[in-house]
Write an enzyme that holds these catalytic residues in place. Structure first.
Site: not given
Length: 196
Positions: A38-41
């Protein structure tokens, strides 16, 4: 191992920001399987922040603005601070509809609460029911679990049913306190009925 696989996966995907690479690990054999990236927080970021002291949200914003990792003091894996103790996150969710008529978050050393709750708030029933994350930190896993369990006991919410008691029950299970919380824990919860 898992640690050596996360970076090649990130590079192969062309990631240039904070990301989470998840694996499922068998503690008995050391085998592991890639689950997702996941390229997100993610909601679990608070645990990493607590044990490393790195503000991941601020880092993600700076990276998105073009700042290099070196400007964050994270030029290499060796620059990532070693974990300081343990942290445990409990996700408090609404278990029904209503309006918060009483709301008081726990406080104290080693306790963090990230929340959107307040008196008079009516959680929208069409969205994720998560409204608070309670994070307890300690020098050992057992201490972090106990701090989180006690903090949940000091969390006062009225007007909306929550899962606070259920979370306290899970945190009282010896397997959880010993770091043996597996994907089958909920399925096995019948074994721990007296503890929940």
């Amino acid at each position: 191992g898992v640690q050596t696989c996360a970076l090649p996966i990130s590079r192969a995907a062309g990631l240039a920001t904070a990301a989470t690479i998840e694996f499922l690990v068998s503690p008995e054999t050391g085998e592991y399987w890639f689950i997702e990236g996941n390229a997100r927080i993610q909601v679990e970021h608070t645990v990493t922040e607590q044990v490393t002291g790195v503000d991941l949200v601020q880092a993600q914003f700076r990276l998105a603005g073009g700042a290099p990792l070196a400007s964050l003091g994270l030029a290499s894996q060796a620059d990532v601070p070693a974990p300081r103790g343990y942290a445990v996150q409990a996700r408090v969710v609404a278990r029904g509809t209503g309006t918060l008529t009483g709301y008081r978050e726990p406080t104290g050393a080693g306790v963090r609460v990230d929340s959107c709750g307040y008196n008079g708030w009516t959680p929208p029933p069409v969205f994720d029911p998560l409204f608070a994350k309670v994070i307890g930190q300690g020098v050992s896993l057992d201490a972090a679990v106990e701090r989180t369990r006690r903090a949940l006991g000091d969390f006062h919410v009225s007007g909306v049913p929550t899962n606070v008691a259920e979370l306290q029950g899970y945190l009282a299970i010896p397997a959880v306190r010993n770091g043996d919380a597996r994907t089958t824990l909920v399925d096995r919860s019948e074994e721990h009925t007296s503890e929940l």
